[in-house]
Design an enzyme around this catalytic site. Structure first.
Site, short mmCIF file in Angstrom:
data_model
loop_
_atom_site.label_atom_id
_atom_site.label_comp_id
_atom_site.label_asym_id
_atom_site.label_seq_id
_atom_site.Cartn_x
_atom_site.Cartn_y
_atom_site.Cartn_z
N ASP A 1 8.94 29.11 42.47
CA ASP A 1 8.67 27.90 43.47
C ASP A 1 7.40 28.28 43.63
O ASP A 1 5.96 28.61 43.09
CB ASP A 1 9.46 28.20 44.49
CG ASP A 1 9.22 26.61 45.34
OD1 ASP A 1 9.68 25.45 45.40
OD2 ASP A 1 8.25 26.43 46.31
N HIS B 1 17.73 27.04 42.29
CA HIS B 1 16.27 27.43 42.74
C HIS B 1 15.96 28.39 43.34
O HIS B 1 14.78 29.81 42.74
CB HIS B 1 15.85 25.67 43.64
CG HIS B 1 14.58 26.16 43.28
ND1 HIS B 1 12.80 25.92 42.45
CD2 HIS B 1 13.76 26.24 44.31
CE1 HIS B 1 12.34 25.97 42.58
NE2 HIS B 1 12.14 26.02 43.96
N ASP C 1 18.51 25.07 37.81
CA ASP C 1 17.59 24.47 38.76
C ASP C 1 17.27 23.23 38.10
O ASP C 1 16.73 23.14 37.55
CB ASP C 1 17.03 25.59 38.92
CG ASP C 1 15.14 25.45 39.98
OD1 ASP C 1 15.75 24.11 40.36
OD2 ASP C 1 14.66 25.85 39.37
#
Length: 298
Positions: A120, A275, A245
């Site tokens: 991320d 995720h 994801d």
């Protein structure tokens, strides 16, 4: 001067599976950055960078595995998250500012032969650090992240960005739960809520999605420059994206094609989860890190 917000320490009492001693470093303008530093100080450092809107708590299951293998596990909280200081206004944050803060800290720690583990926003910041000082990094392990440079935002991300901007409520713990397949306990959800004791303390978490350089964005030139460095990075670069994801699915392809260290790397794998793969498959992510470190000769 930005207004600094410091989360009361009692908010972090009784965190589950998080026995790590706190460490702090004072950045420019008096901003205090928190980090975990476990394992032998002379061990090769594994730098674990979290994403939005999590903090180093995300890596609690992976840190012991890395330390047990003989490495030094270093996991900072980005400014605006975790036990690090928060700034009260969204305008106090920028992509370049986050990269500068983390670079200042890495240089102050004098980390060398780093294995970067990122996901991320940890990848948006971490890969920029690799591009800025590639000599400090021995390897990269990337999961569910990337280095966007002006592409159109995927529909799932555009929806998330709008939610972060306009939703009257921003329930951090519930957001984490929605992006994991594993059912988090009430204590775990509370741990993700813990850093944010006021509306103003969430300014960094609120603005992060809008700072991602998808579409027209001031950060695009810096991203393109970083890609030029990554296209020469021939050290081990392992992708271990998850299978569920909707935001980053397929994002590993460009790294496998463009980064020399990722081409013909037999360590690439698909992990099982959503995720936040650190919650759903921490053992799989940790295994990728350790195998990549060995491939790098560490």
């Amino acid at each position: 001067m930005p207004t600094i917000i410091r989360t009361p320490e009692e908010r972090f009492a009784n965190l589950p599976d998080y026995p790590f001693a706190p460490h702090y470093h004072e950045l420019t303008d008096g901003i205090r950055l928190h980090y975990i530093d476990e394992g032998p100080r002379d061990g090769s450092p594994v730098l674990m960078l979290h994403g939005e809107p999590s903090w180093s708590f995300l890596y609690r299951f992976m840190i012991p595995q890395v330390v047990e293998a003989g490495y030094r596990a270093v996991a900072p909280d980005l400014v605006g998250f975790g036990k690090s200081d928060k700034l009260s206004r969204k305008s106090d944050y920028s992509y370049a500012g986050h990269v500068a803060w983390m670079r200042e800290w890495v240089e102050a720690m004098d980390l060398q032969d780093i294995v970067l583990a990122c996901q991320d926003w940890g990848s948006l910041v971490g890969l920029r650090l690799v591009a800025a000082m590639p000599e400090r990094f021995a390897a990269v392990v990337l999961s569910n992240g990337g280095l966007p440079a002006g592409q159109e935002a995927p529909p799932a991300f555009a929806k998330w960005r709008n939610f972060s901007k306009w939703s009257p409520v921003f329930p951090i713990g519930k957001i984490l739960q929605r992006a994991t397949t594993r059912e988090l306990s009430k204590a775990e959800v509370a741990a993700y809520d813990a850093p944010f004791h006021s509306r103003a303390s969430k300014a960094g978490a609120r603005i992060f999605p809008s700072l991602v350089p998808l579409g027209e964005n001031v950060a695009v030139p810096d991203q393109l420059a970083a890609w030029e460095v990554l296209e020469r990075f021939d050290k081990p670069f392992t992708c271990c994206f998850s299978d569920q994801d909707p935001i980053t699915r397929g994002g590993d392809a460009q790294f496998r094609e463009r980064v020399p260290g990722a081409r013909n790397n037999d360590l690439h794998r698909t992990l099982s989860g959503h995720h936040f793969i650190q919650e759903d498959d921490p053992h799989g992510f940790a295994a990728a890190i350790l195998e990549t470190a060995k491939k790098a000769g560490l």
